[in-house]
Scaffold this active site. Structure first.
Site, mmCIF file in Angstrom:
data_model
loop_
_atom_site.group_PDB
_atom_site.id
_atom_site.type_symbol
_atom_site.label_atom_id
_atom_site.label_comp_id
_atom_site.label_asym_id
_atom_site.label_seq_id
_atom_site.Cartn_x
_atom_site.Cartn_y
_atom_site.Cartn_z
ATOM 1 N N ASP A 47 3.644 -2.783 -3.153
ATOM 2 C CA ASP A 47 2.607 -1.758 -3.335
ATOM 3 C C ASP A 47 1.350 -2.474 -3.810
ATOM 4 O O ASP A 47 1.248 -2.868 -4.973
ATOM 5 C CB ASP A 47 3.033 -0.736 -4.401
ATOM 6 C CG ASP A 47 3.878 0.379 -3.838
ATOM 7 O OD1 ASP A 47 3.599 0.829 -2.723
ATOM 8 O OD2 ASP A 47 4.832 0.807 -4.519
ATOM 9 N N LYS A 86 0.686 7.117 3.200
ATOM 10 C CA LYS A 86 1.485 7.862 2.219
ATOM 11 C C LYS A 86 0.581 8.846 1.467
ATOM 12 O O LYS A 86 -0.644 8.654 1.449
ATOM 13 C CB LYS A 86 2.180 6.888 1.253
ATOM 14 C CG LYS A 86 1.231 6.000 0.441
ATOM 15 C CD LYS A 86 2.005 4.946 -0.341
ATOM 16 C CE LYS A 86 1.069 4.168 -1.248
ATOM 17 N NZ LYS A 86 1.737 3.070 -1.964
ATOM 18 N N HIS A 105 6.941 10.694 -10.174
ATOM 19 C CA HIS A 105 7.680 9.650 -10.872
ATOM 20 C C HIS A 105 8.541 10.254 -11.983
ATOM 21 O O HIS A 105 9.600 9.717 -12.308
ATOM 22 C CB HIS A 105 6.719 8.615 -11.488
ATOM 23 C CG HIS A 105 6.059 7.730 -10.487
ATOM 24 N ND1 HIS A 105 4.907 8.088 -9.840
ATOM 25 C CD2 HIS A 105 6.409 6.508 -10.011
ATOM 26 C CE1 HIS A 105 4.567 7.101 -9.015
ATOM 27 N NE2 HIS A 105 5.454 6.144 -9.104
ATOM 28 N N ASP A 119 10.139 7.343 -0.253
ATOM 29 C CA ASP A 119 9.497 6.854 -1.469
ATOM 30 C C ASP A 119 10.630 6.358 -2.381
ATOM 31 O O ASP A 119 11.812 6.521 -2.083
ATOM 32 C CB ASP A 119 8.668 7.961 -2.128
ATOM 33 C CG ASP A 119 7.566 7.420 -3.036
ATOM 34 O OD1 ASP A 119 7.600 6.215 -3.358
ATOM 35 O OD2 ASP A 119 6.681 8.201 -3.437
#
Length: 364
Positions: free
Chosen positions: A64, A177, A190, A260
């Site tokens: 990332d 994304k 998250h 993800d």
């Protein structure tokens, strides 16, 4: 081709351990995702990537690395890339003197960002960055924030396409994304399971529009761990409606779909019920994901004492043997298509290339 390597896992440190090598060689593992903890300097990162490729030549090495606050490698020569919002602000700025401003300068700067990002990573042996972010900036999602280019999907689409052009010039694929859009919800997937109560019509007209406009140029897509109850009760990454019917069917996307991170809170439950990593991986693959990403589970402090990757490999192997999941040849071909097709210049060679030096001058 009977095999399919859908798992993307991480490692704990700066070098490969014997356990890392065994995991990455497993036929169900097709990718390695790197983090800041895997970084010491360029020499170490380059050696790590070479060792990983020697261990498994077709391994897809990912990271990332978007710019702004999501950039894993920031020292020892790596360019500090701006957050993508800076490109949206350049688009809206009025031309003044020699300052880069306006839509055309912003698209050129976006191409420069993509090129620098991809070229620097590739010079160290990294194959793919999970970028660009196609989420819209509604101003109330802390998880997205300045990672988004803008609020207007047309601006997002064109700036993202320019970043993707720069990545392509560096020899790197791309990954849009978080489909169909994470920017409207305030909750962070998250730590929670966000819910977006808008209609499919509203989402397709706004947040998901860049995916339609970029369907011929996106290499990969990563869905959001967000529930859109007016479309499906499952999060998008576990939803065949979103991935097969809408993304592939209605929007015409033909590239790879990554889940993800399945260790995030948004990937740990379906319908309010907690699920294991094996169950979440199977749910993602059965819904239409080609690759399932599990992050930060190689660490000894992680759940299961760092054994989660082994448990997942064993769980998916058992599912395959029992006929609960079968390898998909087209998914493996999509994974292999993400690997770079051309050799990358070494770092010192890259630093003196005119194209690279010109691109640096265009960064916001």
């Amino acid at each position: 081709m009977s095999q399919h390597a859908p798992l993307v896992i991480d490692i704990a440190g700066h070098t490969l351990t014997a356990l890392d090598r065994a995991r990455l060689k497993h036929p169900l593992v097709g990718g390695l995702i790197l983090f800041a903890r895997n970084w010491k300097d360029r020499e170490q990162l380059t050696a790590l990537c070479r060792a990983a490729k020697k261990n498994r030549p077709d391994l897809l090495i990912c990271v990332d690395h978007e710019g702004g606050r999501v950039q894993r490698f920031k020292t020892d020569g790596f360019t500090h890339l701006p957050p993508m919002r800076a490109l949206g602000e350049m688009w809206m700025a009025e031309p003044k003197g020699n300052k880069h401003a306006g839509p055309m300068d912003a698209t050129n700067a976006a191409t420069a960002c993509g090129y620098v990002l991809g070229a620097e990573l590739r010079a160290c042996g990294v194959d793919l960055s999970f970028t660009p972010v196609l989420d819209l900036d509604y101003g109330h999602c802390s998880a997205i924030g300045d990672r988004a280019f803008a609020r207007d999907p047309r601006v997002v689409g064109l700036l993202a396409k320019s970043v993707m052009h720069g990545l392509m010039l560096s020899g790197m694929a791309n990954c849009g994304k978080h489909f169909p859009g994470h920017g409207f919800v305030a909750a962070d997937s998250h730590v929670a399971v966000p819910v977006d109560k808008r209609s499919l019509t509203a989402i397709l007209a706004d947040d998901a529009a860049p995916y339609r406009w970029l369907s011929n140029s996106l290499s990969a897509v990563m869905p959001a761990h967000v529930v859109y109850p007016k479309v499906d009760k499952r999060p998008a990454g576990f939803s065949s409606v979103w991935l097969n019917d809408i993304l592939r069917g209605r929007l015409g996307f033909g590239g790879a779909i990554f889940s993800d991170d399945l260790s995030m809170a948004g990937g740990r439950e379906i319908g309010g019920a907690a699920i294991s990593y094996t169950e979440s991986t199977l749910a993602a693959l059965k819904a239409g994901c080609d690759l399932a990403v599990l992050c930060n589970q190689s660490l000894s402090t992680a759940e299961g004492g760092g054994s989660a990757p082994d448990d997942l490999i064993a769980g998916l192997t058992e599912a395959q043997l029992k006929g609960h999941w079968q390898p998909q040849e087209h998914s493996e071909l999509r994974r292999l298509a993400l690997l770079p097709k051309t050799p990358a210049p070494e770092w010192d060679e890259l630093m003196v290339q005119p194209q690279y030096m010109q691109a640096l001058d265009w960064l916001p």
